[in-house]
Structure formats: C-alpha cells, structure tokens
Design a protein around this motif. Structure first.
Motif, PDB file in Angstrom:
ATOM      1  N   SER A  49       0.824  -1.214   0.000  1.00  0.00           N
ATOM      2  CA  SER A  49       0.000   0.000   0.000  1.00  0.00           C
ATOM      3  C   SER A  49       0.857   1.262   0.000  1.00  0.00           C
ATOM      4  N   VAL A  50       0.254   2.321  -0.489  1.00  0.00           N
ATOM      5  CA  VAL A  50       0.904   3.634  -0.466  1.00  0.00           C
ATOM      6  C   VAL A  50       1.160   4.041   0.980  1.00  0.00           C
ATOM      7  N   ASP A  51       0.239   3.723   1.882  1.00  0.00           N
ATOM      8  CA  ASP A  51       0.402   4.073   3.296  1.00  0.00           C
ATOM      9  C   ASP A  51       1.635   3.402   3.894  1.00  0.00           C
ATOM     10  N   ALA A  52       1.865   2.138   3.563  1.00  0.00           N
ATOM     11  CA  ALA A  52       3.041   1.429   4.081  1.00  0.00           C
ATOM     12  C   ALA A  52       4.322   2.069   3.545  1.00  0.00           C
ATOM     13  N   PHE A  53       4.312   2.409   2.248  1.00  0.00           N
ATOM     14  CA  PHE A  53       5.486   3.054   1.665  1.00  0.00           C
ATOM     15  C   PHE A  53       5.751   4.386   2.355  1.00  0.00           C
ATOM     16  N   MET A  54       4.687   5.173   2.580  1.00  0.00           N
ATOM     17  CA  MET A  54       4.836   6.482   3.220  1.00  0.00           C
ATOM     18  C   MET A  54       5.338   6.348   4.661  1.00  0.00           C
ATOM     19  N   GLU A  55       4.896   5.307   5.353  1.00  0.00           N
ATOM     20  CA  GLU A  55       5.381   5.068   6.716  1.00  0.00           C
ATOM     21  C   GLU A  55       6.871   4.720   6.707  1.00  0.00           C
ATOM     22  N   ALA A  56       7.291   3.989   5.698  1.00  0.00           N
ATOM     23  CA  ALA A  56       8.703   3.616   5.580  1.00  0.00           C
ATOM     24  C   ALA A  56       9.577   4.814   5.201  1.00  0.00           C
ATOM     25  N   ASP A  57       8.992   5.782   4.505  1.00  0.00           N
ATOM     26  CA  ASP A  57       9.711   6.981   4.056  1.00  0.00           C
ATOM     27  C   ASP A  57       9.783   7.973   5.229  1.00  0.00           C
ATOM     28  N   THR A  58      10.674   7.698   6.150  1.00  0.00           N
ATOM     29  CA  THR A  58      10.711   8.447   7.413  1.00  0.00           C
ATOM     30  C   THR A  58      11.065   9.919   7.252  1.00  0.00           C
ATOM     31  N   ASN A  59      11.774  10.293   6.206  1.00  0.00           N
ATOM     32  CA  ASN A  59      12.091  11.714   6.012  1.00  0.00           C
ATOM     33  C   ASN A  59      11.131  12.395   5.041  1.00  0.00           C
ATOM     34  N   ALA A  60      10.118  11.660   4.597  1.00  0.00           N
ATOM     35  CA  ALA A  60       9.039  12.182   3.753  1.00  0.00           C
ATOM     36  C   ALA A  60       9.530  12.869   2.475  1.00  0.00           C
ATOM     37  N   ASP A  61      10.576  12.315   1.858  1.00  0.00           N
ATOM     38  CA  ASP A  61      11.070  12.904   0.607  1.00  0.00           C
ATOM     39  C   ASP A  61      10.514  12.209  -0.633  1.00  0.00           C
ATOM     40  N   GLY A  62       9.643  11.219  -0.448  1.00  0.00           N
ATOM     41  CA  GLY A  62       9.026  10.545  -1.578  1.00  0.00           C
ATOM     42  C   GLY A  62       9.816   9.386  -2.140  1.00  0.00           C
ATOM     43  N   ALA A  63      10.910   9.036  -1.494  1.00  0.00           N
ATOM     44  CA  ALA A  63      11.743   7.921  -1.947  1.00  0.00           C
ATOM     45  C   ALA A  63      12.371   7.243  -0.727  1.00  0.00           C
ATOM     46  N   LEU A  64      12.721   5.989  -0.897  1.00  0.00           N
ATOM     47  CA  LEU A  64      13.358   5.247   0.190  1.00  0.00           C
ATOM     48  C   LEU A  64      14.857   5.140  -0.050  1.00  0.00           C
ATOM     49  N   SER A  65      15.598   5.462   0.981  1.00  0.00           N
ATOM     50  CA  SER A  65      17.039   5.207   0.945  1.00  0.00           C
ATOM     51  C   SER A  65      17.248   3.739   1.305  1.00  0.00           C
ATOM     52  N   GLN A  66      18.456   3.280   1.154  1.00  0.00           N
ATOM     53  CA  GLN A  66      18.760   1.898   1.506  1.00  0.00           C
ATOM     54  C   GLN A  66      18.498   1.660   2.993  1.00  0.00           C
ATOM     55  N   GLU A  68      16.333   3.342   4.957  1.00  0.00           N
ATOM     56  CA  GLU A  68      14.886   3.360   5.203  1.00  0.00           C
ATOM     57  C   GLU A  68      14.252   2.032   4.794  1.00  0.00           C
ATOM     58  N   LEU A  69      14.656   1.489   3.657  1.00  0.00           N
ATOM     59  CA  LEU A  69      14.118   0.219   3.200  1.00  0.00           C
ATOM     60  C   LEU A  69      14.450  -0.896   4.188  1.00  0.00           C
ATOM     61  N   ALA A  70      15.700  -0.959   4.613  1.00  0.00           N
ATOM     62  CA  ALA A  70      16.119  -2.001   5.552  1.00  0.00           C
ATOM     63  C   ALA A  70      15.370  -1.886   6.878  1.00  0.00           C
ATOM     64  N   ALA A  71      15.232  -0.660   7.388  1.00  0.00           N
ATOM     65  CA  ALA A  71      14.530  -0.450   8.664  1.00  0.00           C
ATOM     66  C   ALA A  71      13.059  -0.853   8.540  1.00  0.00           C
ATOM     67  N   ALA A  72      12.425  -0.488   7.436  1.00  0.00           N
ATOM     68  CA  ALA A  72      11.017  -0.820   7.236  1.00  0.00           C
ATOM     69  C   ALA A  72      10.811  -2.328   7.112  1.00  0.00           C
ATOM     70  N   GLN A  73      11.755  -3.012   6.484  1.00  0.00           N
ATOM     71  CA  GLN A  73      11.668  -4.467   6.382  1.00  0.00           C
ATOM     72  C   GLN A  73      11.874  -5.106   7.751  1.00  0.00           C
ATOM     73  N   GLU A  74      12.827  -4.600   8.510  1.00  0.00           N
ATOM     74  CA  GLU A  74      13.077  -5.124   9.860  1.00  0.00           C
ATOM     75  C   GLU A  74      11.867  -4.939  10.765  1.00  0.00           C
ATOM     76  N   GLU A  75      11.208  -3.791  10.640  1.00  0.00           N
ATOM     77  CA  GLU A  75      10.045  -3.482  11.479  1.00  0.00           C
ATOM     78  C   GLU A  75       8.767  -4.129  10.970  1.00  0.00           C
ATOM     79  N   GLY A  76       8.819  -4.764   9.814  1.00  0.00           N
ATOM     80  CA  GLY A  76       7.651  -5.422   9.262  1.00  0.00           C
ATOM     81  C   GLY A  76       6.691  -4.480   8.546  1.00  0.00           C
ATOM     82  N   ILE A  77       7.126  -3.251   8.280  1.00  0.00           N
ATOM     83  CA  ILE A  77       6.298  -2.284   7.562  1.00  0.00           C
ATOM     84  C   ILE A  77       6.209  -2.677   6.085  1.00  0.00           C
ATOM     85  N   LEU A  78       7.332  -3.072   5.535  1.00  0.00           N
ATOM     86  CA  LEU A  78       7.415  -3.527   4.145  1.00  0.00           C
ATOM     87  C   LEU A  78       7.884  -4.972   4.124  1.00  0.00           C
TER      88      LEU A  78
END
Length: 83
Positions: A49-66, A68-78
């Motif tokens: 979902s867009v909501d999950a992606f936005m939650e993973a995008d912690t600095n709200a720049d519209g893109a995931l850094s490496q 951010e992606l790793a943290a979101a996967q670890e936390e189960g967001i993505l």
C-alpha cells in the motif's frame, strides 16, 4: 506518453526479478539513482500500500534510501521479499 510507457515498462522489467530474489535494493532502484521511488517499489511489489510506503519513508522525501528500506523491512512495515 510513449516515453512514459517505455520508462514504466523498463522499470518493471528491471524490478520484477526482485520478486524471485527478495528485495535487493540495487534491483529495486531501477534507475540507479540511489533511491527507491513508490513507482519503482510498486513495480516489484504491487500489493504494497501507499500508506506502508509512506510510513517507511521516514524523512518524507518521496523515496526510500537503503537505510529506510532495511529499517522498514526489519520493522515489518514492508515485506522482505521472501514472504
């Protein structure tokens, strides 16, 4: 419009192997700019979902850094891609 369709097709072609290999950052970053946009991510993971992606995008720049992606996967967001 044709260029946009070709770019989308290329992004999907480059990102689809992520489904089989897990979510490797370099595979998801189809254009090689060092960030994964929502379009690049959804090309590989259309059910996310867009909501999950936005939650993973912690600095709200519209893109995931490496990171951010790793943290979101670890936390189960993505999903980690092997699910």
């Amino acid at each position: 419009m044709t260029k946009k369709m070709l770019a989308t097709g290329l992004a999907m072609t480059l990102a689809l192997p992520a489904l089989a290999q897990g979510l490797d950052f370099d595979t998801l970053d189809a254009n090689g700019d060092g960030f994964v946009t929502m379009a690049e991510f959804q090309a590989a993971m259309p059910d996310v979902s867009v909501d999950a992606f936005m939650e993973a995008d912690t600095n709200a720049d519209g893109a995931l850094s490496q990171d951010e992606l790793a943290a979101a996967q670890e936390e189960g967001i993505l999903p980690a891609g092997d699910e």
